[in-house]
Design an enzyme around this catalytic site. Structure first.
Site, short mmCIF file in Angstrom:
data_model
loop_
_atom_site.label_atom_id
_atom_site.label_comp_id
_atom_site.label_asym_id
_atom_site.label_seq_id
_atom_site.Cartn_x
_atom_site.Cartn_y
_atom_site.Cartn_z
N GLU A 105 0.99 -1.30 -0.06
CA GLU A 105 -0.07 -0.04 0.02
C GLU A 105 1.13 1.33 0.22
OE1 GLU A 105 -2.91 -0.24 -0.96
OE2 GLU A 105 -4.34 -1.01 0.31
N THR A 125 -5.82 7.91 -3.18
CA THR A 125 -5.91 7.50 -1.69
C THR A 125 -5.47 8.61 -0.77
OG1 THR A 125 -6.49 5.49 -2.34
CG2 THR A 125 -5.98 5.60 0.31
N1 HSE Z 1 -9.18 2.79 5.00
C1 HSE Z 1 -8.71 3.61 3.72
C2 HSE Z 1 -9.19 4.80 3.24
C3 HSE Z 1 -9.00 2.60 2.47
O1 HSE Z 1 -10.39 4.84 3.56
O2 HSE Z 1 -8.31 5.69 3.23
C4 HSE Z 1 -8.36 3.37 1.35
O3 HSE Z 1 -8.47 2.10 0.02
#
Ligand code: HSE
Length: 305
Positions: free
Chosen positions: A126, A181
């Protein structure tokens, strides 16, 4: 001697409303496939999809690089990646590749790693796409079903979802920023009100209980997030309309899928998922956005095929 393995890993939805960075659910909508082969020198990535092929910039490549370093593997490795999960839409695309890579490496070198360790390695992937490590999507893609992630120390708990749970996902056809993200995390509040925290915690708790008790109604009506969703929804044109339409069409709960921009509705075999999907599509159409809808069920985790 095994020279190559192929692994298929599912897409996933993260957060499920109140469980930011903690909850994940594997979905049987799209899959990434990875073949890991002992060949040549160094780590090479091959793909017909438009993804970065430098191992450090690719979520699967980064996982393989880190695992090779950790387990002192000197043999050359070729990674063939076939993307099935749409990239950048909140469906855990980078995580599916990272999960497939960790499971493939484990199988190829017969490491017999447990679920927690596989999730830990997959989580490193990630970094390549989100700029930070979070385990919700990778845990779902590795283990399948509904997952709860506790960090420091990392502990991943998997719960098998109820059989009647159905998900309707609407994926809007809008341009998404390169590091989506990262962008979607930057808009989040650094601090929250105690009363908001209590509301989210209570919904997260009932949602967990819903999965444990296989109570789809309790799951659906716990999909309520008053912290992250309000901060992010402006990034999704028409979000309020999509949500309102889906709820009117019988969805039990509606929220952003992961960091978005896809929107996910929680439904069951006693609702009308097609009606909910169509309502979501109309919601996006009201702001001139086309979308792809998919009706799916929870998936099992990454598997060697
Ligand atoms: N939990 C993470 C977010 C997932 O919401 O930023 C991103 O895929």
């Amino acid at each position: 001697m095994v020279e190559s393995v192929t692994v298929k890993a599912p897409c996933s939805t993260a957060n499920l409303g109140p469980g930011f960075d903690v909850f994940g659910l594997a979905l049987d909508a799209y899959y990434d496939q990875i073949q890991l082969k002992k060949e040549g020198n160094g780590i090479r990535i091959q793909s017909f999809d438009s993804i970065p092929v430098e191992p450090e910039k690719n979520s699967a490549g980064l996982v393989i690089k880190e695992m090779a370093k950790k387990f002192k593997i000197k043999t050359g490795l070729v990674l063939k990646i076939k993307k099935g999960v749409p990239t950048g839409f909140g469906m855990g695309s980078s995580a599916a590749s990272a999960a497939a890579a960790a499971v493939a490496f484990n199988a190829l070198f017969k490491l017999k790693l447990d679920g927690n360790s596989l999730v830990q390695y997959a989580g490193m992937g990630e970094l390549a796409s989100a700029g930070s490590v979070h385990y919700d999507n990778v845990a779902a893609s590795v283990l399948g079903g509904f997952v709860i992630v506790r960090t420091n120390p990392l502990d991943v708990i998997k719960v098998v979802p109820p059989k009647d749970l159905i998900l309707c996902v609407a994926i809007p056809k809008i341009p998404v920023p390169q590091k989506k993200t990262e962008v979607a995390r930057k808009v989040l509040p650094k601090q929250v009100k105690l009363s908001d925290h209590v509301k989210n915690l209570s919904n997260a708790s009932t949602l967990t209980a819903g999965f444990m008790k296989k109570d789809t109604i309790l799951i659906g009506n716990s999909i309520k997030d008053i912290i992250v969703e309000p901060a992010r929804k402006h990034l999704i044109p028409g979000f309020d309309k999509v949500k309102k339409n889906a709820l009117s069409a019988g969805a039990m709960g509606v929220t952003i899928s992961g960091a978005g921009p896809s929107v996910i509705s929680f439904a069951s075999t006693s609702t009308n998922p097609k009606k909910i999907s169509d309502a979501m599509k109309r919601g996006f159409a009201m702001v001139g956005v086309e979308c792809t809808t998919v009706i799916c069920k929870p998936s099992k985790g990454a598997t060697v095929i």
